[in-house]
Design a protein around this motif. Structure first.
Motif, PDB file in Angstrom:
ATOM      1  N   GLY A  83      32.272  39.073  28.422  1.00  0.00           N
ATOM      2  CA  GLY A  83      32.579  40.225  29.271  1.00  0.00           C
ATOM      3  C   GLY A  83      32.523  39.984  30.764  1.00  0.00           C
ATOM      4  N   ALA A  84      32.561  38.725  31.193  1.00  0.00           N
ATOM      5  CA  ALA A  84      32.536  38.441  32.639  1.00  0.00           C
ATOM      6  C   ALA A  84      33.753  39.073  33.315  1.00  0.00           C
ATOM      7  N   ASP A  85      33.561  39.550  34.534  1.00  0.00           N
ATOM      8  CA  ASP A  85      34.643  40.156  35.298  1.00  0.00           C
ATOM      9  C   ASP A  85      35.571  39.063  35.815  1.00  0.00           C
ATOM     10  N   ILE A  86      36.793  39.034  35.317  1.00  0.00           N
ATOM     11  CA  ILE A  86      37.722  37.957  35.676  1.00  0.00           C
ATOM     12  C   ILE A  86      38.130  38.014  37.145  1.00  0.00           C
ATOM     13  N   GLU A  87      37.954  39.179  37.773  1.00  0.00           N
ATOM     14  CA  GLU A  87      38.301  39.328  39.184  1.00  0.00           C
ATOM     15  C   GLU A  87      37.067  39.370  40.097  1.00  0.00           C
ATOM     16  N   GLU A  88      35.933  38.923  39.580  1.00  0.00           N
ATOM     17  CA  GLU A  88      34.724  38.838  40.413  1.00  0.00           C
ATOM     18  C   GLU A  88      35.002  37.964  41.628  1.00  0.00           C
ATOM     19  N   ARG A  89      34.409  38.318  42.766  1.00  0.00           N
ATOM     20  CA  ARG A  89      34.642  37.565  43.995  1.00  0.00           C
ATOM     21  C   ARG A  89      33.344  37.004  44.571  1.00  0.00           C
ATOM     22  N   ASP A  90      33.461  35.868  45.249  1.00  0.00           N
ATOM     23  CA  ASP A  90      32.303  35.310  45.935  1.00  0.00           C
ATOM     24  C   ASP A  90      32.221  35.906  47.342  1.00  0.00           C
ATOM     25  N   THR A  91      31.316  35.402  48.148  1.00  0.00           N
ATOM     26  CA  THR A  91      31.101  35.985  49.480  1.00  0.00           C
ATOM     27  C   THR A  91      32.289  35.795  50.413  1.00  0.00           C
ATOM     28  N   GLN A  92      33.203  34.891  50.052  1.00  0.00           N
ATOM     29  CA  GLN A  92      34.401  34.662  50.859  1.00  0.00           C
ATOM     30  C   GLN A  92      35.620  35.377  50.279  1.00  0.00           C
TER      31      GLN A  92
END
Length: 220
Positions: free
Chosen positions: A48-57
């Motif tokens: 269930g990981a969010d495929i559109e998760e973003r890092d700090t950049q």
């Protein structure tokens, strides 16, 4: 004296351990994508990981896989539905970056998964413009065939043809790119924001072969 635990407790412990990430392995989709860890990506997505998760950049897993040229990881993510047009904080997207850097394997798949041919980078340029400037002939041809506007003008007032001349050394690679752009319908007389034409730029730099190609295509 040795202790013996009930079988049910041992089985529960075994199941719990199987659910934990491998020691030293990626613990997030972003890390897995950067490392090109296909098994981890598949497991994280299944969990269930969010495929559109973003890092700090502002970079998604797909963009990070693209930056690292992790072809298999990028392919898996695109096939799982990752957005090829999602931009980071500096307006790079997986599609735009692959085009600019000549990452043709990733670019080919991005084009098949909804790449926005009109999207632009922070300089207001399409993927075609930096591909021409950086010397990626195959990439240029791919983008032209896909339908990217050959005469798009960026914030600097330059087209792909102008950048292939102004920001190059005029060697064989860029000569080929100029030829490809001409064959792709580039306006050889479209000047920059200061009114200087491609032919004038090539003449000023002594790019004899590019001058010849332009004149043969009707440049003046």
């Amino acid at each position: 004296m040795r202790k013996f635990f009930p079988l049910s407790i041992l089985l529960s412990f075994a199941v719990l351990m199987m659910q934990q990430p491998a020691v030293g392995g990626p613990t997030s989709l972003l890390e897995a994508a950067t490392q090109g860890d296909i098994v981890a990506i598949q497991q994280l997505l299944a969990d269930g990981a969010d495929i559109e998760e973003r890092d700090t950049q502002g970079r998604t897993a797909l963009l990070r896989a693209t930056l690292a040229n992790q072809v298999a990881a990028a392919t898996l993510l695109m096939e799982a539905g990752a957005d090829v047009n999602a931009k980071d904080n500096i307006e790079d997207s997986p599609y735009l970056y692959a085009g600019a850097q000549g990452l043709n394997e990733i670019l080919r798949i991005a084009l098949a998964h909804g790449a926005d041919l009109q999207s632009t980078n922070r300089y207001g340029g399409t993927a075609l413009i930096p591909a021409a400037e950086k010397g990626h002939p195959e990439t240029v041809r791919m983008l032209l065939e896909a339908g990217v506007a050959v005469d798009h003008v960026n914030k600097l007032g330059w087209t792909a043809l102008l950048e292939a001349i102004v920001l190059s050394q005029g060697g064989p690679v860029h000569q080929q790119i100029v030829q490809d752009l001409i064959q792709g319908g580039a306006d050889v007389n479209l000047p920059d924001s200061e009114g200087v034409t491609p032919l004038q730029h090539a003449q000023r730099r002594g790019y004899t072969e590019i001058v010849r190609l332009l004149q043969a295509a009707g440049a003046n």
